[in-house]
Design a protein around this motif. Structure first.
Motif, short mmCIF file in Angstrom:
data_model
loop_
_atom_site.label_atom_id
_atom_site.label_comp_id
_atom_site.label_asym_id
_atom_site.label_seq_id
_atom_site.Cartn_x
_atom_site.Cartn_y
_atom_site.Cartn_z
N TYR A 63 -42.56 -52.37 -2.85
CA TYR A 63 -43.24 -51.66 -2.09
C TYR A 63 -44.68 -53.07 -1.77
CZ TYR A 63 -48.85 -49.91 -2.45
OH TYR A 63 -50.09 -50.35 -1.99
N VAL A 64 -45.09 -53.02 -0.73
CA VAL A 64 -46.07 -54.42 -0.56
C VAL A 64 -47.43 -54.28 -0.27
CG1 VAL A 64 -45.76 -56.42 1.01
CG2 VAL A 64 -43.55 -55.34 0.99
N GLU A 65 -48.20 -54.74 -1.03
CA GLU A 65 -49.32 -54.39 -0.57
C GLU A 65 -49.73 -55.43 0.82
OE1 GLU A 65 -52.77 -53.26 -4.39
OE2 GLU A 65 -52.91 -55.22 -3.54
N LEU A 66 -50.46 -55.09 1.54
CA LEU A 66 -50.87 -55.76 3.10
C LEU A 66 -52.02 -56.52 3.15
CD1 LEU A 66 -48.11 -54.55 5.09
CD2 LEU A 66 -47.59 -56.72 4.80
N GLY A 80 -51.92 -60.32 -0.98
CA GLY A 80 -51.86 -58.98 -1.36
C GLY A 80 -50.48 -59.16 -2.93
N ALA A 81 -49.43 -58.64 -3.02
CA ALA A 81 -48.64 -58.07 -3.78
C ALA A 81 -47.84 -57.29 -3.23
CB ALA A 81 -49.28 -57.21 -5.09
N VAL A 82 -46.80 -57.53 -4.04
CA VAL A 82 -45.08 -56.88 -3.94
C VAL A 82 -45.25 -56.53 -5.37
CG1 VAL A 82 -44.26 -58.51 -2.75
CG2 VAL A 82 -43.53 -58.24 -4.36
N GLU A 83 -43.80 -54.43 -5.66
CA GLU A 83 -43.68 -54.09 -6.63
C GLU A 83 -42.52 -54.78 -6.80
OE1 GLU A 83 -45.10 -49.97 -6.56
OE2 GLU A 83 -44.37 -50.49 -8.02
N SER A 84 -42.27 -54.79 -7.53
CA SER A 84 -40.36 -55.09 -7.59
C SER A 84 -40.52 -54.43 -9.61
CB SER A 84 -40.15 -56.94 -7.74
OG SER A 84 -40.63 -57.22 -8.34
N VAL A 85 -39.36 -54.23 -9.65
CA VAL A 85 -39.16 -53.52 -10.99
C VAL A 85 -40.15 -52.24 -10.86
CG1 VAL A 85 -37.57 -54.71 -13.43
CG2 VAL A 85 -37.45 -55.56 -11.34
N LYS A 86 -40.70 -53.29 -12.50
CA LYS A 86 -41.75 -52.28 -12.92
C LYS A 86 -43.39 -53.41 -12.67
CE LYS A 86 -39.90 -48.99 -14.85
NZ LYS A 86 -40.17 -47.41 -15.29
N LEU B 44 -58.04 -38.19 -24.20
CA LEU B 44 -58.46 -37.09 -23.28
C LEU B 44 -56.86 -37.29 -22.58
CD1 LEU B 44 -61.53 -36.18 -22.18
CD2 LEU B 44 -60.41 -34.88 -23.59
N PRO B 45 -56.32 -36.22 -22.26
CA PRO B 45 -54.82 -36.43 -21.87
C PRO B 45 -55.01 -36.70 -20.49
CG PRO B 45 -54.83 -34.14 -22.94
CD PRO B 45 -55.36 -35.20 -23.16
N HIS B 46 -54.51 -37.84 -19.35
CA HIS B 46 -54.25 -38.99 -18.88
C HIS B 46 -53.05 -38.55 -17.88
CE1 HIS B 46 -58.35 -38.88 -19.27
NE2 HIS B 46 -58.96 -39.85 -18.34
N ILE B 47 -52.73 -38.69 -16.61
CA ILE B 47 -52.09 -39.09 -16.25
C ILE B 47 -51.97 -40.34 -15.39
CG2 ILE B 47 -50.14 -38.59 -14.09
CD1 ILE B 47 -50.81 -35.36 -14.33
N VAL B 48 -51.04 -41.42 -15.51
CA VAL B 48 -51.22 -42.42 -15.05
C VAL B 48 -50.52 -42.42 -14.05
CG1 VAL B 48 -51.60 -44.99 -15.58
CG2 VAL B 48 -52.66 -42.96 -17.23
N MET B 49 -50.08 -43.31 -13.28
CA MET B 49 -49.01 -43.39 -11.97
C MET B 49 -49.24 -44.86 -11.52
SD MET B 49 -49.31 -40.36 -8.41
CE MET B 49 -51.49 -41.27 -8.21
N GLY B 50 -48.11 -45.78 -11.33
CA GLY B 50 -48.38 -47.02 -10.97
C GLY B 50 -49.27 -47.43 -9.59
N ILE B 51 -48.44 -48.58 -9.55
CA ILE B 51 -49.96 -48.96 -8.19
C ILE B 51 -49.54 -48.06 -6.70
CG2 ILE B 51 -48.28 -51.29 -7.74
CD1 ILE B 51 -50.72 -52.88 -6.31
N SER B 52 -47.74 -47.60 -6.53
CA SER B 52 -47.77 -47.73 -5.43
C SER B 52 -46.94 -45.72 -5.60
CB SER B 52 -46.09 -48.36 -5.05
OG SER B 52 -44.93 -47.93 -5.80
N ARG B 73 -54.58 -43.69 -10.76
CA ARG B 73 -53.31 -45.13 -10.14
C ARG B 73 -53.80 -46.01 -10.26
NH1 ARG B 73 -52.87 -44.06 -4.68
NH2 ARG B 73 -51.51 -43.25 -4.81
N ARG B 74 -53.04 -47.15 -11.95
CA ARG B 74 -53.44 -48.02 -12.49
C ARG B 74 -53.33 -50.01 -11.35
NH1 ARG B 74 -48.74 -46.68 -15.00
NH2 ARG B 74 -46.61 -47.79 -14.72
N PHE B 75 -53.12 -50.53 -12.19
CA PHE B 75 -53.01 -51.87 -11.73
C PHE B 75 -52.14 -52.28 -11.04
CE2 PHE B 75 -53.12 -55.66 -14.88
CZ PHE B 75 -53.34 -54.65 -15.85
N SER B 76 -51.39 -51.70 -12.34
CA SER B 76 -49.86 -52.90 -12.57
C SER B 76 -48.74 -51.67 -12.00
CB SER B 76 -49.36 -52.57 -14.19
OG SER B 76 -49.15 -51.39 -14.80
N GLY B 77 -47.09 -52.52 -12.25
CA GLY B 77 -46.12 -51.40 -10.96
C GLY B 77 -45.87 -50.26 -12.08
N GLY B 78 -44.39 -49.67 -11.74
CA GLY B 78 -44.07 -49.32 -12.58
C GLY B 78 -44.21 -47.79 -12.46
N GLY B 79 -43.82 -47.24 -13.09
CA GLY B 79 -43.40 -45.64 -13.31
C GLY B 79 -44.55 -44.52 -13.28
#
Lengths: 154, 250
Positions: A63-66, A80-86, B44-52, B73-79
């Protein structure tokens, strides 16, 4: 390995000077920031992306945040940002100016940043506000040395 | 011998996950210090998704809407995770120069964290870093995410000390899954830390492991909460019902 071969062939076709620093490609006609972004300047316009070294260390970009068009960017600051791995990783602008175009191809194909970091994986185009800032950036030789030193420390 | 870098420790219990994420992002981007934040369960139970994260791909949206489960939707990557009182959160925020042996990229940071946790779980279960997850054997009990800025990075983990089986039904099998998952459903893929270690032991051992690398100084939340007129704009947000409904319609 295939990446390096592809890079050399593309470079010959495009008549760009390339040299391999062993693992990551560095292009001679670009300028580089110490946060691993590149910039190609044409008059008062600049194209920005992340380097082969950066994409290699980040892993597969998903993912790329443009930035938004018209956004003001400042040299050294995140745009901006890129997402890779986690991870999300900030992309920092090597120049100051205004965003005039973004690479929408990256919405559907973020992997272009990995496969073609200097060509199809470009991220934004900027109308420069201060060409003098380019003097603070590294040329290809200095950037290559910088990458070697960084990698050697770890 | 060089002095160990300072790390400030905040120990929380039951703090809402959105509040925790807001605190973390603000500290990452505006503080010069190293931080460890431990939140022992969220209220409380919450669902937390990664940035994308795309809700339509990751969630059983109709169930989520029916049961009014908040989705962040959180600021970090991941699942995607579903978190509740059985989740223990541990977060590290570091200046890259204070952990200079770690290159500020995802895999070296993950590797560093797994070495720290291998001390925590020494002699307990078969702790292993599997791709980007903490597992006992081939069962995941800890999910990781990161955010990396120019000079700092955050690595945060949600540990499944315990979980509600029913809550897992809100999550779809993700498209992007680690190879070792082998298409297992949630209940066959994850395990609970409570079968391996008491809750307080885990937290104590984590702090002990940290003290091997940092000079740890405990501080409290009141000392770091932002004053009301602070202008920091958080990226982590709760998705509105409308956004979820639109996602469900595709």
């Amino acid at each position: 390995m295939a990446m390096r071969l592809w890079a050399s062939k593309s470079a010959s076709y495009l008549k760009i000077s390339v040299f391999n620093r062993g693992f990551a490609t560095v292009l001679k006609d670009l300028k580089y920031a110490d946060s691993h972004e590149w910039v190609k300047v044409e008059g008062s316009s600049a194209t920005v992306g992340i380097t082969d070294h950066a994409q290699d260390h980040l892993g597969d970009v998903v993912y790329v945040e443009l930035p938004e068009l018209g956004t003001a960017v400042t040299q050294g600051s995140s745009f901006g940002a890129v997402e890779s791995v986690k991870a999300t990783s900030d992309i920092n602008s090597p120049v100051s100016g205004k965003v005039v175009e973004v690479n929408k191809e990256l919405d559907d194909s973020p992997g272009l940043v990995n496969g073609s970091p200097y060509e199809k994986g470009w991220i934004m185009k900027v109308e420069l506000s201060n060409n003098d800032e380019l003097k603070t950036l590294m040329d290809s030789d200095s950037y290559s040395k910088f990458c070697d030193e960084e990698d050697a420390k770890h | 011998m060089a002095a160990l870098p300072l790390m400030k420790l905040i120990r929380l219990k039951g703090v809402p996950i959105l509040q925790q994420l807001h605190l973390e992002e603000r500290l990452l981007r505006t503080s010069p210090h190293n931080w460890c934040i431990i939140n022992d369960g969220t209220n409380l139970p919450h669902i937390v998704m990664g940035i994308s994260g795309k809700p339509a791909e990751l969630l059983e949206i109709n169930s989520v809407l029916r049961d009014k489960v908040p989705v962040i939707r959180r600021f970090s990557g991941g699942g995607t995770v579903i978190v509740d009182t059985g989740t223990i959160f541990v977060t590290f925020i570091c200046n890259k120069d204070d952990v200079s042996e770690v290159q500020p990229y995802p895999r070296p940071i993950m590797s560093w964290s797994s070495l720290l946790y291998s001390k925590v779980f020494q002699g307990v279960g078969d702790f292993v870093l599997r791709e980007n997850d903490y597992a006992f054997g081939n069962r995941k009990f800890g999910g990781n995410a990161q955010s990396i800025t120019k000079n700092r990075w955050i690595h945060h983990t949600s540990f499944l000390w315990d979980y509600e089986i029913n809550n897992m039904a809100y999550l779809k099998l993700p498209k992007r899954a680690p190879e070792y998952r082998l298409a297992r459903n949630h209940l066959d893929f994850i395990c609970c830390m409570k079968e391996y270690m008491p809750r307080t032991n885990f937290i104590t051992r984590t702090v002990d492991a940290l003290q091997g690398e940092f000079s740890v100084e405990t501080t409290d939340l009141e000392a770091v909460e932002s004053p009301p007129n602070t202008k920091f704009i958080h990226s982590s947000k709760i998705l509105t019902e409308r956004e979820l409904e639109e996602a469900a319609l595709g």
